[in-house]
Design a protein around this motif. Structure first.
Motif, short mmCIF file in Angstrom:
data_model
loop_
_atom_site.label_atom_id
_atom_site.label_comp_id
_atom_site.label_asym_id
_atom_site.label_seq_id
_atom_site.Cartn_x
_atom_site.Cartn_y
_atom_site.Cartn_z
N GLY A 11 0.83 -1.21 0.00
CA GLY A 11 0.00 0.00 0.00
C GLY A 11 0.85 1.25 0.00
N GLN A 12 0.21 2.39 0.18
CA GLN A 12 0.92 3.69 0.11
C GLN A 12 2.01 3.80 1.18
N LEU A 13 1.61 3.65 2.45
CA LEU A 13 2.57 3.83 3.53
C LEU A 13 3.61 2.73 3.53
N ASP A 33 2.52 -8.53 2.49
CA ASP A 33 1.16 -8.08 2.20
C ASP A 33 0.27 -9.32 2.26
N LEU A 37 1.21 -12.65 4.33
CA LEU A 37 0.77 -12.57 5.72
C LEU A 37 -0.58 -11.86 5.77
N ASP A 38 -1.63 -12.66 5.97
CA ASP A 38 -2.99 -12.13 6.06
C ASP A 38 -3.24 -11.78 7.53
N ILE A 39 -3.42 -10.48 7.81
CA ILE A 39 -3.53 -10.07 9.23
C ILE A 39 -4.81 -10.57 9.89
N ALA A 61 -1.48 -2.55 7.08
CA ALA A 61 -2.57 -3.25 6.39
C ALA A 61 -3.91 -2.72 6.88
N ILE A 79 -11.05 -6.82 8.86
CA ILE A 79 -9.65 -6.39 8.66
C ILE A 79 -9.27 -5.26 9.61
N ASP A 104 -8.17 10.04 11.11
CA ASP A 104 -9.00 11.18 11.54
C ASP A 104 -10.49 10.84 11.46
N TYR A 127 -16.29 2.77 7.84
CA TYR A 127 -14.82 2.72 7.86
C TYR A 127 -14.31 3.30 9.18
N LYS A 131 -12.26 1.32 12.17
CA LYS A 131 -10.92 1.71 12.61
C LYS A 131 -10.92 2.03 14.11
N1 LIG Z 1 -5.46 6.57 2.72
C1 LIG Z 1 -5.84 7.55 3.57
O1 LIG Z 1 -6.25 8.66 3.18
C2 LIG Z 1 -5.73 7.32 5.06
C3 LIG Z 1 -6.11 8.35 5.93
C4 LIG Z 1 -6.00 8.12 7.30
C5 LIG Z 1 -5.52 6.92 7.77
N2 LIG Z 1 -5.17 5.92 6.91
C6 LIG Z 1 -4.67 4.67 7.46
O2 LIG Z 1 -3.30 4.58 7.14
C7 LIG Z 1 -2.93 3.20 6.97
C8 LIG Z 1 -2.19 3.01 5.66
O3 LIG Z 1 -3.06 3.43 4.61
P1 LIG Z 1 -2.67 3.28 3.08
O4 LIG Z 1 -3.34 4.40 2.36
O5 LIG Z 1 -1.20 3.06 2.94
O6 LIG Z 1 -3.46 1.94 2.75
P2 LIG Z 1 -3.48 1.15 1.35
O7 LIG Z 1 -2.68 1.86 0.33
O8 LIG Z 1 -4.91 0.81 1.08
O9 LIG Z 1 -2.68 -0.19 1.74
C9 LIG Z 1 -3.22 -1.16 2.58
C10 LIG Z 1 -2.59 -2.47 2.18
O10 LIG Z 1 -3.10 -3.49 3.07
C11 LIG Z 1 -3.41 -4.63 2.27
N3 LIG Z 1 -4.35 -5.50 2.96
C12 LIG Z 1 -5.70 -5.48 2.95
N4 LIG Z 1 -6.19 -6.49 3.70
C13 LIG Z 1 -5.13 -7.16 4.21
C14 LIG Z 1 -4.99 -8.29 5.03
N5 LIG Z 1 -6.05 -8.97 5.49
N6 LIG Z 1 -3.75 -8.72 5.36
C15 LIG Z 1 -2.64 -8.05 4.89
N7 LIG Z 1 -2.72 -6.98 4.08
C16 LIG Z 1 -3.96 -6.53 3.74
C17 LIG Z 1 -3.98 -4.00 1.02
O11 LIG Z 1 -4.07 -4.95 -0.03
P3 LIG Z 1 -5.24 -4.71 -1.15
O12 LIG Z 1 -4.91 -3.42 -1.82
O13 LIG Z 1 -5.08 -5.92 -2.01
O14 LIG Z 1 -6.54 -4.65 -0.39
C18 LIG Z 1 -2.95 -2.91 0.76
O15 LIG Z 1 -1.82 -3.39 0.09
C19 LIG Z 1 -4.22 2.41 7.10
O16 LIG Z 1 -4.35 1.92 8.40
C20 LIG Z 1 -5.31 3.43 6.86
O17 LIG Z 1 -6.52 3.10 7.52
C21 LIG Z 1 -5.25 6.11 5.56
#
Ligand SMILES: NC(=O)c1ccc[n+]([C@@H]2O[C@H](COP(=O)([O-])OP(=O)(O)OC[C@H]3O[C@@H](n4cnc5c(N)ncnc54)[C@H](OP(=O)(O)O)[C@@H]3O)[C@@H](O)[C@H]2O)c1
Length: 291
Positions: A11-13, A33, A37-39, A61, A79, A104, A127, A131
């Motif tokens: 993912g992004q982070l 990922d 490793l499925d969390i 994740a 998840i 947030d 969502y 969280k």
């Molecule tokens: N994006 C935002 O604007 C935002 C804002 C505030 C907080 N956050 C939080 O910041 C964190 C990182 O966000 P991000 O944007 O980097 O998320 P992201 O890009 O959606 O990446 C999440 C990753 O987790 C994987 N994943 C999903 N289910 C899983 C599982 N059961 N086991 C292992 N991996 C799994 C996803 O795979 P798939 O893509 O195949 O599902 C994806 O590769 C998250 O906790 C998110 O809630 C995000």
């Protein structure tokens, strides 16, 4: 050597952490990922953490499809909430420090001054509720953990608002973007550096449990961000402000105000945070191949 597990690392982070890993010589990284490793699988978690002698678990994740979560509630909670129960139990059993990322969206957005970590939570989307439940499982478990709440995350990796506006502003003459949601962007690279510095500088060793906010400095609306993207990328696209009710595609409710107060992470943990416009330029330069 510290053994660091990163879940959700495609993912992004997670991708930003992966890109930074060569700068942290004293860490041994395990990037995973869902396919490795499925969390949501406690046995897999336990086996992975035990066999690799993990010291720090950075949980990136998540189920992040905010609108889809309104109807796909079971999966979002599985998840974002239930998995945190398993991760916490496994971390306790294996003496692992957990760094968990939250959002947030645990707030309803009814304030008009920046949210502190102690402010009342009241999510207005599935969502956000999932969280928050995840946070509560972590806290109730007694695991040594730092929960970092962040907002409006973007990166050169994955899908996000910044990349969408960059693309659309090249293709179209004009765009409409909401101006009545106020928050703070977070460049995932900045957050990734902050997380790795916290571990590297041994800032987490004395922590039992804490919640901190992290976003870039400054405040904006989505309209301001889009305007800046068009401006910095040299696009002639005209960005027009609209109100949220005029934007038909959003299914989930979003907080109208979700600026996070970062006093705690700056004062107690010594983290220095760049302004959103500086980080946005750095990300755009990368996306436009300017460095
Ligand atoms: N994006 C935002 O604007 C935002 C804002 C505030 C907080 N956050 C939080 O910041 C964190 C990182 O966000 P991000 O944007 O980097 O998320 P992201 O890009 O959606 O990446 C999440 C990753 O987790 C994987 N994943 C999903 N289910 C899983 C599982 N059961 N086991 C292992 N991996 C799994 C996803 O795979 P798939 O893509 O195949 O599902 C994806 O590769 C998250 O906790 C998110 O809630 C995000």
């Amino acid at each position: 050597m510290k053994n660091i597990l990163v879940s959700g690392s495609n993912g992004q982070l997670g991708s930003e952490l992966r890109e930074l890993c060569n700068f942290y010589d004293s860490f041994n990284f395990y990037f995973t990922d869902i396919e490795d490793l499925d969390i949501s699988d406690k046995h897999q978690l336990d086996f992975y953490v035990k066999s690799n002698k993990i010291d720090y678990f950075i949980n990136c994740a998540a189920y992040t499809a905010v609108d889809k979560a309104e109807t796909d509630i079971t999966n979002a909670f599985s998840i974002n909430a239930d998995s945190l129960k398993y991760i916490s139990e496994v971390c306790i059993a294996n003496k692992v420090f957990l760094i968990h990322i939250s959002t947030d969206y645990v707030f309803d957005g009814s304030k008009n001054t920046p949210y502190n970590e102690e402010d009342a939570v009241c999510p207005i989307s599935e969502y956000g509720k999932s969280k928050l439940q995840g946070e509560e499982y972590v806290k109730a478990s007694g695991v040594k953990a730092l929960i970092i709440r962040t907002s409006w995350l973007y990166s050169s990796y994955g899908h996000n608002f910044v990349k969408t506006i960059l693309k659309l502003s090249k293709e179209r003459d004009s765009l409409t973007v909401v101006f009545d949601q106020t928050g703070s962007l977070t460049y995932a690279k900045d957050l990734a550096i902050a997380i790795l510095d916290l571990i590297n500088d041994n800032k987490l060793e004395a922590v039992s449990f804490d919640i901190v906010n992290y976003s870039n400095e400054g405040v904006s609306s989505w309209y301001d961000v889009a305007f800046e993207i068009a401006n910095l990328s040299g696009s002639k696209c005209i960005i027009n402000p609209i109100e949220t009710h005029e934007y038909p595609n959003a299914v989930a409710k979003r907080p109208t105000y979700s600026v996070l107060n970062k006093r705690k992470i700056k004062n107690n943990y010594g983290i220095i945070i760049p302004h959103w416009s500086v980080s946005l330029k750095a990300c755009l330069d990368k996306l436009l191949g300017l460095y």
